[in-house]
Design a protein around this motif. Sequence first.
Motif, short mmCIF file in Angstrom:
data_model
loop_
_atom_site.label_atom_id
_atom_site.label_comp_id
_atom_site.label_asym_id
_atom_site.label_seq_id
_atom_site.Cartn_x
_atom_site.Cartn_y
_atom_site.Cartn_z
N GLY A 36 0.78 -1.23 0.00
CA GLY A 36 0.00 0.00 0.00
C GLY A 36 0.81 1.28 0.00
N GLY A 37 2.08 1.19 -0.35
CA GLY A 37 2.90 2.41 -0.41
C GLY A 37 2.35 3.36 -1.46
N GLN A 38 2.35 4.63 -1.13
CA GLN A 38 1.84 5.64 -2.06
C GLN A 38 2.97 6.56 -2.49
OE1 GLN A 38 -1.24 7.43 0.40
NE2 GLN A 38 -2.77 6.48 -0.90
N PRO A 39 2.87 7.11 -3.68
CA PRO A 39 3.88 8.08 -4.11
C PRO A 39 3.91 9.26 -3.15
CG PRO A 39 2.37 7.55 -5.92
CD PRO A 39 1.83 6.92 -4.69
N ARG A 40 5.10 9.82 -2.96
CA ARG A 40 5.24 10.98 -2.09
C ARG A 40 6.34 11.88 -2.62
NH1 ARG A 40 7.79 6.69 -0.21
NH2 ARG A 40 9.70 6.87 0.98
N ILE A 41 6.30 13.11 -2.20
CA ILE A 41 7.35 14.07 -2.55
C ILE A 41 8.14 14.33 -1.28
CG2 ILE A 41 7.84 16.42 -3.34
CD1 ILE A 41 5.26 16.17 -5.07
N VAL A 42 9.42 13.97 -1.29
CA VAL A 42 10.26 14.06 -0.09
C VAL A 42 11.20 15.26 -0.20
CG1 VAL A 42 10.14 11.57 0.32
CG2 VAL A 42 12.02 12.51 -1.03
N PRO A 43 11.60 15.80 0.97
CA PRO A 43 12.55 16.92 0.96
C PRO A 43 13.86 16.54 0.29
CG PRO A 43 11.52 16.70 3.12
CD PRO A 43 11.14 15.49 2.31
N ASP A 44 14.38 17.47 -0.52
CA ASP A 44 15.63 17.25 -1.24
C ASP A 44 16.45 18.55 -1.26
OD1 ASP A 44 17.42 15.66 -2.66
OD2 ASP A 44 16.60 16.25 -4.60
N GLY A 45 16.42 19.28 -0.15
CA GLY A 45 17.19 20.51 -0.04
C GLY A 45 16.30 21.72 0.05
N GLU A 46 16.94 22.89 0.04
CA GLU A 46 16.24 24.17 0.11
C GLU A 46 16.88 25.14 -0.85
OE1 GLU A 46 14.73 24.65 4.66
OE2 GLU A 46 16.83 25.15 4.27
N ALA A 47 16.11 26.14 -1.27
CA ALA A 47 16.64 27.15 -2.20
C ALA A 47 15.81 28.42 -2.09
CB ALA A 47 16.61 26.62 -3.63
N TRP A 48 16.39 29.50 -2.54
CA TRP A 48 15.65 30.74 -2.68
C TRP A 48 15.08 30.76 -4.10
CZ3 TRP A 48 20.69 31.15 -0.54
CH2 TRP A 48 20.72 31.53 0.81
N ARG A 49 13.80 31.11 -4.22
CA ARG A 49 13.20 31.25 -5.55
C ARG A 49 13.33 32.71 -5.95
NH1 ARG A 49 7.28 31.17 -6.77
NH2 ARG A 49 7.17 30.26 -4.70
N VAL A 50 14.06 32.93 -7.04
CA VAL A 50 14.30 34.28 -7.57
C VAL A 50 13.81 34.28 -9.01
CG1 VAL A 50 16.02 36.07 -8.00
CG2 VAL A 50 16.34 34.50 -6.07
N GLY A 51 12.52 34.57 -9.17
CA GLY A 51 11.94 34.55 -10.51
C GLY A 51 11.93 33.14 -11.07
#
Length: 158
Positions: A36-51
């Motif tokens: 029953g595993g479901q797809p997931r989005i896991v943390p893979d770092g951080e960044a500043w979004r600039v445009g």
Amino acid sequence: MDLESVFARARERLAPVPREGLGRLVVPGGLRRALGGQPRIVPDGEAWRVGVLLLADDAVYEVGDVLRAAPERRRGFTAESARQRAQAAAMCIRGGFAEGATVNVDHTRIDLAAVAAGGASGPLDGRGETVTVRWTSGGARMPLETYLRERIDMILGG
């Protein structure tokens, strides 16, 4: 142009600004899928979004999809795209992001060495006298340093 220096200065200016999460899609396979595993989005770092750019500590990415993590809810959708976005937002929660967190997925790493050598990668183009960035879907270009300065000024409120 020394792109590493350009982006280092941008990161210094952005230091007081909170970063957004980078996410990576994980699709369980094998036994986990059968259980029953479901797809997931896991943390893979951080960044500043600039445009159109994401500035991480060690890389620059082209922005992909931007999601707001939200719990899964049963509701009617007027469009299939709205249902898919809601499912993706729920995958962020399953992957460990806090509710309401901004998550950048499907981002693409920009090859800064190729741009510095006079080529192009993602929205950056090093062919010509100055490195430019394509900042609209219509292909409008602007010098990278000007683009970063203006966008960071907006982020900093000045």
